[in-house]
Design a protein around this motif. Structure first.
Motif, PDB file in Angstrom:
ATOM      1  N   GLU A 376      42.977  64.709  20.882  1.00 39.23           N
ATOM      2  CA  GLU A 376      42.737  64.224  19.516  1.00 39.23           C
ATOM      3  C   GLU A 376      42.571  62.719  19.437  1.00 39.23           C
ATOM      4  O   GLU A 376      42.125  62.203  18.395  1.00 39.23           O
ATOM      5  CB  GLU A 376      43.888  64.662  18.602  1.00 39.23           C
ATOM      6  CG  GLU A 376      43.966  66.161  18.357  1.00 39.23           C
ATOM      7  CD  GLU A 376      44.625  66.907  19.500  1.00 39.23           C
ATOM      8  OE1 GLU A 376      45.062  66.233  20.461  1.00 39.23           O
ATOM      9  OE2 GLU A 376      44.700  68.142  19.457  1.00 39.23           O
ATOM     10  N   ASP A 377      42.929  61.980  20.490  1.00 39.53           N
ATOM     11  CA  ASP A 377      42.788  60.527  20.453  1.00 39.53           C
ATOM     12  C   ASP A 377      41.336  60.083  20.526  1.00 39.53           C
ATOM     13  O   ASP A 377      41.024  58.937  20.175  1.00 39.53           O
ATOM     14  CB  ASP A 377      43.576  59.891  21.607  1.00 39.53           C
ATOM     15  CG  ASP A 377      45.066  60.134  21.467  1.00 39.53           C
ATOM     16  OD1 ASP A 377      45.494  60.510  20.357  1.00 39.53           O
ATOM     17  OD2 ASP A 377      45.805  59.950  22.456  1.00 39.53           O
ATOM     18  N   PHE A 378      40.429  60.937  20.983  1.00 45.72           N
ATOM     19  CA  PHE A 378      39.026  60.569  21.145  1.00 45.72           C
ATOM     20  C   PHE A 378      38.272  60.805  19.841  1.00 45.72           C
ATOM     21  O   PHE A 378      38.461  61.834  19.178  1.00 45.72           O
ATOM     22  CB  PHE A 378      38.384  61.384  22.265  1.00 45.72           C
ATOM     23  CG  PHE A 378      38.780  60.937  23.645  1.00 45.72           C
ATOM     24  CD1 PHE A 378      37.968  60.083  24.371  1.00 45.72           C
ATOM     25  CD2 PHE A 378      39.973  61.371  24.208  1.00 45.72           C
ATOM     26  CE1 PHE A 378      38.334  59.668  25.629  1.00 45.72           C
ATOM     27  CE2 PHE A 378      40.345  60.962  25.467  1.00 45.72           C
ATOM     28  CZ  PHE A 378      39.526  60.097  26.188  1.00 45.72           C
ATOM     29  N   LYS A 394      32.338  76.158  25.921  1.00 38.81           N
ATOM     30  CA  LYS A 394      32.989  77.418  26.255  1.00 38.81           C
ATOM     31  C   LYS A 394      34.484  77.224  26.500  1.00 38.81           C
ATOM     32  O   LYS A 394      35.307  78.032  26.062  1.00 38.81           O
ATOM     33  CB  LYS A 394      32.322  78.022  27.493  1.00 38.81           C
ATOM     34  CG  LYS A 394      32.907  79.351  27.925  1.00 38.81           C
ATOM     35  CD  LYS A 394      32.188  79.895  29.150  1.00 38.81           C
ATOM     36  CE  LYS A 394      32.794  81.218  29.603  1.00 38.81           C
ATOM     37  NZ  LYS A 394      32.111  81.743  30.821  1.00 38.81           N
ATOM     38  N   TYR A 395      34.839  76.136  27.182  1.00 39.59           N
ATOM     39  CA  TYR A 395      36.264  75.897  27.452  1.00 39.59           C
ATOM     40  C   TYR A 395      37.024  75.523  26.187  1.00 39.59           C
ATOM     41  O   TYR A 395      38.129  76.013  25.937  1.00 39.59           O
ATOM     42  CB  TYR A 395      36.406  74.800  28.509  1.00 39.59           C
ATOM     43  CG  TYR A 395      37.842  74.432  28.791  1.00 39.59           C
ATOM     44  CD1 TYR A 395      38.643  75.239  29.590  1.00 39.59           C
ATOM     45  CD2 TYR A 395      38.411  73.286  28.243  1.00 39.59           C
ATOM     46  CE1 TYR A 395      39.965  74.917  29.844  1.00 39.59           C
ATOM     47  CE2 TYR A 395      39.726  72.951  28.493  1.00 39.59           C
ATOM     48  CZ  TYR A 395      40.505  73.768  29.295  1.00 39.59           C
ATOM     49  OH  TYR A 395      41.813  73.452  29.534  1.00 39.59           O
ATOM     50  N   LEU A 396      36.429  74.646  25.361  1.00 36.73           N
ATOM     51  CA  LEU A 396      37.120  74.225  24.145  1.00 36.73           C
ATOM     52  C   LEU A 396      37.285  75.377  23.162  1.00 36.73           C
ATOM     53  O   LEU A 396      38.269  75.422  22.409  1.00 36.73           O
ATOM     54  CB  LEU A 396      36.360  73.071  23.491  1.00 36.73           C
ATOM     55  CG  LEU A 396      36.387  71.730  24.228  1.00 36.73           C
ATOM     56  CD1 LEU A 396      35.568  70.694  23.470  1.00 36.73           C
ATOM     57  CD2 LEU A 396      37.813  71.224  24.413  1.00 36.73           C
ATOM     58  N   LEU A 403      38.595  70.924  18.484  1.00 32.60           N
ATOM     59  CA  LEU A 403      37.911  69.767  19.067  1.00 32.60           C
ATOM     60  C   LEU A 403      36.411  69.978  19.238  1.00 32.60           C
ATOM     61  O   LEU A 403      35.710  69.060  19.663  1.00 32.60           O
ATOM     62  CB  LEU A 403      38.530  69.424  20.428  1.00 32.60           C
ATOM     63  CG  LEU A 403      39.992  68.980  20.423  1.00 32.60           C
ATOM     64  CD1 LEU A 403      40.468  68.726  21.842  1.00 32.60           C
ATOM     65  CD2 LEU A 403      40.178  67.736  19.567  1.00 32.60           C
ATOM     66  N   ILE A 404      35.919  71.175  18.921  1.00 36.27           N
ATOM     67  CA  ILE A 404      34.482  71.423  19.079  1.00 36.27           C
ATOM     68  C   ILE A 404      33.669  70.564  18.117  1.00 36.27           C
ATOM     69  O   ILE A 404      32.547  70.149  18.428  1.00 36.27           O
ATOM     70  CB  ILE A 404      34.187  72.924  18.870  1.00 36.27           C
ATOM     71  CG1 ILE A 404      34.892  73.750  19.952  1.00 36.27           C
ATOM     72  CG2 ILE A 404      32.692  73.201  18.903  1.00 36.27           C
ATOM     73  CD1 ILE A 404      34.668  75.241  19.820  1.00 36.27           C
ATOM     74  N   SER A 405      34.216  70.266  16.955  1.00 41.58           N
ATOM     75  CA  SER A 405      33.485  69.454  15.976  1.00 41.58           C
ATOM     76  C   SER A 405      33.251  68.027  16.453  1.00 41.58           C
ATOM     77  O   SER A 405      32.389  67.330  15.914  1.00 41.58           O
ATOM     78  CB  SER A 405      34.251  69.433  14.648  1.00 41.58           C
ATOM     79  OG  SER A 405      35.552  68.885  14.842  1.00 41.58           O
TER      80      SER A 405
END
Length: 672
Positions: A376-378, A394-396, A403-405
């Motif tokens: 979430e820091d990015f 696929k991993y996210l 975090l996909i957004s």
């Protein structure tokens, strides 16, 4: 004569000291007599008391002279006014002065001349010392408050850039638009870190407390005694002290995990304490202790600890990562169940497989970086390449759908590493010297044993204040840049930083505090020792794989990376030999080589034009003016002069060259 004179002078002093000693001894004897007289009858005591009231004259005839103890007298030392010749040299025998304590010290000193050995395993003792030092360091640092955690987290703008090419994928991490980390995932090469193997012991070296294990990768890997799972060894029948030759023997099969890739002539490093990393925690099968990242505040640590008591099974332990900050109980439960199922599959394969065999392999570097670094820091992740974007998405979607957004596909025609100035930062990191924004500089040298960083003021002269303030500002700026270079170059091992000397201790503490704050952003395990007496800062940083320099370079085949050519005979270096080379180097290489003072065709034409303009020639006459034009021009000069004759007259006007030998520069003029 001088020695005899001094002895005569000391005799009166001895007599006076003896006279003083006699009444003291007599007075000490009186209490003993009084104590003995108490046993007599009362009448005798009364008589003795009456006699004691009467004054008794001292008798000198009952004194017996005894030689005084020389140790009671202070050693004579000459005063400031005494002459040099009056000094007396006294030699005292030391043969009988040794006590039992001195003899003990002597025996210890003789024993210390021989190498000593540690009781038990040396590597285990070193591991205990490192843990003690780590606990003491954590006590000194204190805990991170929630305010400090949020302030440190919000003060940096983080962006991840992924560039995919045909044979590799490059990942860069930017903080405040400056690259701080770089990773390369090659298609033909894969890291062994995290892989679980069923290995076979090839050789055990008790003196080195290590065992060499065949894991099916060609070169044998090494397993040290400090990385042996002694609980599992005790279940297997190993009893007695914790010695590796008692736990392992040649031909045994052992379940191991790779902790460090092979580098150079060293094989991979192994551990028998298996740990499976997840998104929010690291699962440790058979572990009895739980740990939570110290980078989290106390409030968050307490919340996670309460959740783990309900979720975690009794036969396993976990290490909660920094990424678990804000994770729900459901997310932690899913992570634990997934890792526990993964461990059951590994255990089932270990019972059926034949050593050496690969039981579990970590995903490629791209997925590992997303799992371990991206959180979430990015602010966002910029991806260039369809295959990389599909893998990340696929991993996210499985572990962190929220975090996909933050994924952003790069659609520009240019290179994303050029747009975000990643290549520029890598090029500077490959140089030995790094310039600071204020004008100072860092010089980073890597040796076999350690990496040395030297801090210089360079062009930074400060603005007002004094030297101490200027040096401290330069050191503060250098501390931030040093941490960035360590992360970008992926430097590991022992690191020594030579800051510029500071007089005030408060300034030294300020620089060390800034260094520790910047290291808080580094996810690689590190430890900073105290500042030495010479003002050097010592620290260690865990080395995992190849550094940036090894990734972008190869060893020179001629000098083998030394940068020098060694000859079998002494090399003579003189200024005359180096002067022509320097002269050729300084001259412009783009211009053609011209012999000195040689007239070229262009110069010849220019001289001809000048000569033509200086000599008054008239234009060619027209047919109507042909007869009047036949008259001679002003000054009696003829207009029928040819161009070569004019050129020869100009060249003849040039100065003659000096005689040979009078000047190093010789000028020659020719008409061609």
């Amino acid at each position: 004569m001088v020695t005899r004179k001094k002895e005569d002078q000391t005799e009166p002093k001895k007599k006076s000291a003896q006279a003083k000693k006699a009444p003291a001894a007599k007075a000490a004897a009186k209490p003993e007599k009084k104590a003995a007289s108490t046993k007599k009858p009362a009448k005798t005591a009364g008589r003795s008391a009456a006699k004691a009231d009467k004054p008794v004259a001292p008798t000198t005839t009952s004194l017996v002279f005894q030689a005084p103890d020389p140790g009671l007298f202070p050693a004579w030392t000459p005063g400031p006014d005494s002459a040099e010749g009056d000094k007396v040299v006294r030699r005292r025998s030391r043969a009988n002065r040794k006590t039992g304590l001195d003899e003990k010290k002597t025996s210890e000193s003789t024993d210390s001349g021989q190498p000593q050995k540690v009781r038990g395993s040396t590597r285990l003792e070193a591991k205990r010392q490192r843990r003690r030092d780590g606990r003491e360091g954590s006590r000194r640092r204190g805990t991170v408050t929630e305010t400090e955690f949020l302030a440190r987290r919000e003060s940096v703008d983080r962006v991840m850039v992924v560039r995919e090419s045909t044979d590799r994928t490059q990942i860069a991490v930017l903080e405040d638009n400056v690259v701080v980390e770089h990773y390369v995932a090659r298609s033909e090469e894969s890291s062994l870190i995290g892989n679980v193997y069923l290995g076979r012991v090839q050789n055990v070296l008790p003196s080195m407390e290590a065992a060499f294990v065949d894991i099916g990768r060609g070169r044998n890997a090494v397993l040290y005694s400090g990385e042996v799972d002694w609980d599992a060894a005790a279940e297997g029948g190993a009893t007695g002290p914790r010695r590796i030759e008692l736990a392992l023997k040649s031909g045994d099969t052992v379940l191991v995990q790779v902790t460090k890739d092979p580098v150079g002539h060293k094989g991979a490093r192994l551990t028998s304490q298996i740990s499976l990393p997840g998104r929010y925690l690291v699962f440790v099968p058979g572990g009895a202790m739980n740990g939570i990242s110290r980078k989290l505040p106390d409030k968050e640590r307490a919340r996670l600890k309460a959740i783990l008591k309900q979720v975690l099974p009794e036969s396993a332990g976990v290490i909660v990562r920094t990424a678990a900050e804000g994770a729900t109980e459901e997310q932690l439960t899913n992570d634990v169940e997934r890792l526990q199922k993964q461990w059951q599959e590994i255990s089932a394969q270990a019972e059926k497989a034949q050593a050496p065999a690969l039981l579990h392999s970590e995903p490629d570097l791209l997925v590992k970086i997303i799992r371990d670094v991206f959180n979430e820091d990015f602010q966002k992740i910029v991806i260039s390449g369809s295959h990389a974007a599909t893998t990340i998405e696929k991993y996210l979607s499985q572990v962190a759908p929220d975090l996909i957004s933050r994924m952003e596909h790069y659609t520009g025609d240019a290179d994303p590493f050029v747009e975000y100035r990643v290549n520029e930062g890598i090029a500077k990191a490959l140089d030995r010297k790094v310039w600071l924004p204020s004008g100072g500089s860092l010089v980073i040298d890597r040796t076999e044993a350690m990496t040395v960083v030297d801090v210089n003021t360079g062009k930074f002269v400060g603005s007002g204040g004094n030297l101490e303030e200027t040096v401290t500002k330069n050191n503060l700026e250098a501390a931030e840049e040093i941490v960035r270079q360590l992360r970008l170059r992926d430097i590991g091992g022992i690191i020594v930083v030579d800051f510029i000397d500071m007089v005030l201790e408060s300034n030294r503490d300020l620089v060390l505090q800034r260094l520790m704050e910047c290291l808080g952003r580094d996810r690689t395990k590190h430890q900073v020792a105290e500042v030495t007496s010479l003002g050097l800062v010592q620290m260690t940083r865990k080395k995992l794989g190849l550094g940036l320099l090894e990734t972008f370079s190869e060893t020179c085949e001629v000098c083998q990376g030394r940068g020098l050519l060694v000859h079998h005979e002494p090399v003579s270096k003189s200024r005359s030999d180096n002067a022509p080379a320097k002269k050729r180097k300084s001259s412009g290489s783009s211009q053609p080589a011209v012999a000195p003072h040689q007239i070229t065709d262009d110069a010849r034409n220019a001289i001809a034009q000048i000569a033509k303009s200086t000599v008054g020639q008239t234009p060619a006459p027209s047919p109507e003016e042909e007869k009047p034009a036949s008259k001679p021009a002003r000054g009696g000069k003829k207009t029928s002069a040819k161009k070569p004759e004019v050129l020869d007259s100009v060249l003849a006007a040039l100065p003659e060259p000096p005689a040979p030998g009078t000047s190093k520069r010789r000028r020659r003029a020719t008409s061609g």
